[in-house]
Design an enzyme around this catalytic site. Sequence first.
Site, mmCIF file in Angstrom:
data_model
loop_
_atom_site.group_PDB
_atom_site.id
_atom_site.type_symbol
_atom_site.label_atom_id
_atom_site.label_comp_id
_atom_site.label_asym_id
_atom_site.label_seq_id
_atom_site.Cartn_x
_atom_site.Cartn_y
_atom_site.Cartn_z
ATOM 1 N N ASN A 124 -21.824 -17.116 -21.054
ATOM 2 C CA ASN A 124 -20.977 -17.595 -19.965
ATOM 3 C C ASN A 124 -20.214 -18.808 -20.495
ATOM 4 O O ASN A 124 -20.786 -19.884 -20.634
ATOM 5 C CB ASN A 124 -21.854 -17.982 -18.763
ATOM 6 C CG ASN A 124 -21.067 -18.662 -17.666
ATOM 7 O OD1 ASN A 124 -19.833 -18.602 -17.644
ATOM 8 N ND2 ASN A 124 -21.773 -19.314 -16.749
ATOM 9 N N TRP A 125 -18.949 -18.582 -20.794
ATOM 10 C CA TRP A 125 -18.168 -19.658 -21.426
ATOM 11 C C TRP A 125 -17.725 -20.719 -20.425
ATOM 12 O O TRP A 125 -17.179 -21.747 -20.815
ATOM 13 C CB TRP A 125 -16.948 -19.062 -22.137
ATOM 14 C CG TRP A 125 -17.282 -18.205 -23.328
ATOM 15 C CD1 TRP A 125 -18.524 -17.846 -23.768
ATOM 16 C CD2 TRP A 125 -16.355 -17.601 -24.232
ATOM 17 N NE1 TRP A 125 -18.428 -17.051 -24.891
ATOM 18 C CE2 TRP A 125 -17.106 -16.884 -25.193
ATOM 19 C CE3 TRP A 125 -14.959 -17.577 -24.318
ATOM 20 C CZ2 TRP A 125 -16.503 -16.173 -26.235
ATOM 21 C CZ3 TRP A 125 -14.357 -16.868 -25.353
ATOM 22 C CH2 TRP A 125 -15.126 -16.174 -26.302
ATOM 23 N N LYS A 126 -17.891 -20.455 -19.146
ATOM 24 C CA LYS A 126 -17.482 -21.389 -18.083
ATOM 25 C C LYS A 126 -16.009 -21.799 -18.271
ATOM 26 O O LYS A 126 -15.209 -21.006 -18.757
ATOM 27 C CB LYS A 126 -18.406 -22.603 -18.054
ATOM 28 C CG LYS A 126 -19.880 -22.210 -18.027
ATOM 29 C CD LYS A 126 -20.782 -23.357 -17.689
ATOM 30 C CE LYS A 126 -22.225 -22.915 -17.824
ATOM 31 N NZ LYS A 126 -23.161 -23.873 -17.294
ATOM 32 N N HIS A 153 -22.983 -17.716 -9.387
ATOM 33 C CA HIS A 153 -23.484 -18.739 -10.312
ATOM 34 C C HIS A 153 -23.771 -20.024 -9.539
ATOM 35 O O HIS A 153 -23.054 -20.362 -8.589
ATOM 36 C CB HIS A 153 -22.450 -18.997 -11.416
ATOM 37 C CG HIS A 153 -23.013 -19.810 -12.538
ATOM 38 N ND1 HIS A 153 -23.109 -21.182 -12.468
ATOM 39 C CD2 HIS A 153 -23.545 -19.448 -13.728
ATOM 40 C CE1 HIS A 153 -23.671 -21.629 -13.590
ATOM 41 N NE2 HIS A 153 -23.942 -20.595 -14.366
ATOM 42 N N GLU A 175 -23.139 -22.987 -10.132
ATOM 43 C CA GLU A 175 -22.009 -23.929 -10.054
ATOM 44 C C GLU A 175 -21.041 -23.507 -8.944
ATOM 45 O O GLU A 175 -20.442 -24.351 -8.279
ATOM 46 C CB GLU A 175 -21.314 -24.017 -11.426
ATOM 47 C CG GLU A 175 -22.181 -24.809 -12.406
ATOM 48 C CD GLU A 175 -22.064 -24.395 -13.863
ATOM 49 O OE1 GLU A 175 -21.108 -23.687 -14.231
ATOM 50 O OE2 GLU A 175 -22.960 -24.778 -14.653
ATOM 51 N N GLU A 233 -31.689 -18.336 -12.821
ATOM 52 C CA GLU A 233 -31.281 -19.587 -13.450
ATOM 53 C C GLU A 233 -31.741 -20.766 -12.602
ATOM 54 O O GLU A 233 -31.062 -21.134 -11.627
ATOM 55 C CB GLU A 233 -29.755 -19.629 -13.573
ATOM 56 C CG GLU A 233 -29.202 -18.483 -14.388
ATOM 57 C CD GLU A 233 -27.843 -18.819 -14.976
ATOM 58 O OE1 GLU A 233 -27.725 -18.779 -16.200
ATOM 59 O OE2 GLU A 233 -26.920 -19.158 -14.219
ATOM 60 N N GLY A 239 -27.558 -26.457 -18.267
ATOM 61 C CA GLY A 239 -26.753 -27.486 -18.921
ATOM 62 C C GLY A 239 -27.450 -28.830 -19.038
ATOM 63 O O GLY A 239 -26.827 -29.833 -19.357
ATOM 64 N N SER A 277 -30.325 -23.515 -20.403
ATOM 65 C CA SER A 277 -30.582 -24.145 -21.701
ATOM 66 C C SER A 277 -31.326 -23.237 -22.683
ATOM 67 O O SER A 277 -32.175 -23.698 -23.447
ATOM 68 C CB SER A 277 -31.311 -25.477 -21.514
ATOM 69 O OG SER A 277 -30.531 -26.358 -20.721
HETATM 70 C C1 PEP Z 1 -25.331 -20.950 -17.301
HETATM 71 O O1 PEP Z 1 -24.432 -21.659 -16.888
HETATM 72 O O2 PEP Z 1 -25.404 -19.791 -16.891
HETATM 73 C C2 PEP Z 1 -26.281 -21.526 -18.254
HETATM 74 C C3 PEP Z 1 -27.426 -20.932 -18.406
HETATM 75 O O3 PEP Z 1 -25.893 -22.673 -18.914
HETATM 76 P P1 PEP Z 1 -26.706 -23.431 -20.107
HETATM 77 O O4 PEP Z 1 -27.165 -22.355 -21.053
HETATM 78 O O5 PEP Z 1 -25.700 -24.336 -20.708
HETATM 79 O O6 PEP Z 1 -27.842 -24.125 -19.458
#
Ligand code: PEP
Length: 251
Positions: free
Chosen positions: A10-12, A96, A98, A168, A174, A214
Site C-alpha cells: 500500500n503505497w499510500k 483503511h 486512515e 490492521e 506506521g 509495520s
Molecule cells: C498500512 O498502511 O496498511 C500499513 C500496514 O502501513 P505500515 O506497514 O507502514 O505500518
Amino acid sequence: MARRTFIAGNWKMNTTLDEAVALAGGVVEAVKGVSDVEVAICVPYISLQAVSQVIKGTNVKLGAQDVHWEASGAYTGKISTSMLKSVGVTYVIIGHSEQRQYFGETDESVNKKTKATLATGLLPILCIGETLAEREGGKMDSVLETQLRGGYAGISKEDALKITIAYEPVWAIGTGKTATSQQANDAHVFIRKVLASIYDEQTAQAIVIQYGGSMKPDNAKELLAQPDVDGGLIGGAALKADSFKGIVIPN
Ligand code: PEP
C-alpha cells in the site's frame, strides 16, 4: 482448501508518476519467478495506468487504495469501480484505518464500496482493526465484530470468498510497533470465528486474512509462519523494492 499467501503493498500518498513507474519496475524485478505468493501493489490513482503497463504480463497485480460506490455522476474528486477496471486494476483497498480516522469512512460506506467493487468483478481488500484505546479497554473483539458484520452486510457467501481481509491494528500502522505473532494470530482466529458465524466454518477457513502494521523483512517470516496469518498489507516497507522483496521472499 489451502489458503494462498497474499502480500500487497500500500503505497499510500507516496510517489510521483515517475517514481511510481520506477518502483513498480523494481518490484517486478524483485519478485520475478515467485509463483507461490500472490503479489499486488496498490498505487496512487494517477499512476495506475502507467504502472499497469509496467506490470503487464508479470506476476504482479495492480491495486487501488479506495473507490467510490456510485457508478458515475456528480461526485467531484471520486473514482468509480469501472474506472479502476478500465486501467487494469484487480484489487481495491477498502476501509483503511486512515480513511476511517481522517476521512469519515464508516462501516456503511465500507459495505457500499465492497458491494460496488464486487459487482464490477474487482476484488476488495477489506481493512479492519482496533485502536490502542479499544484494545486496552477490552473492546477489541466487539470492534472487530462490528466492522466485520457491517462490512459484510448483505454479501453472499460466494462473494465473501472473493474478499481478502486485512487485519490492521491501528496502533501498529506506521508506528514501528508490530503486533506480536501471537497477537496477530489470535486476532485472525477471532476474525474467522465471526466469519463462521456470519457464513459457515468452511467459508471462514477459506478466506485469506492479511496482517498489516509495520511488517518488515525482519519480522515477516515469523508473522507469516502463524497458521492463521495468510499474508500482509505493507505500507512503509513497500516503498522500496528491496524491503518489499524481503517480505514476499522472507529468509
Ligand atoms: C498500512 O498502511 O496498511 C500499513 C500496514 O502501513 P505500515 O506497514 O507502514 O505500518
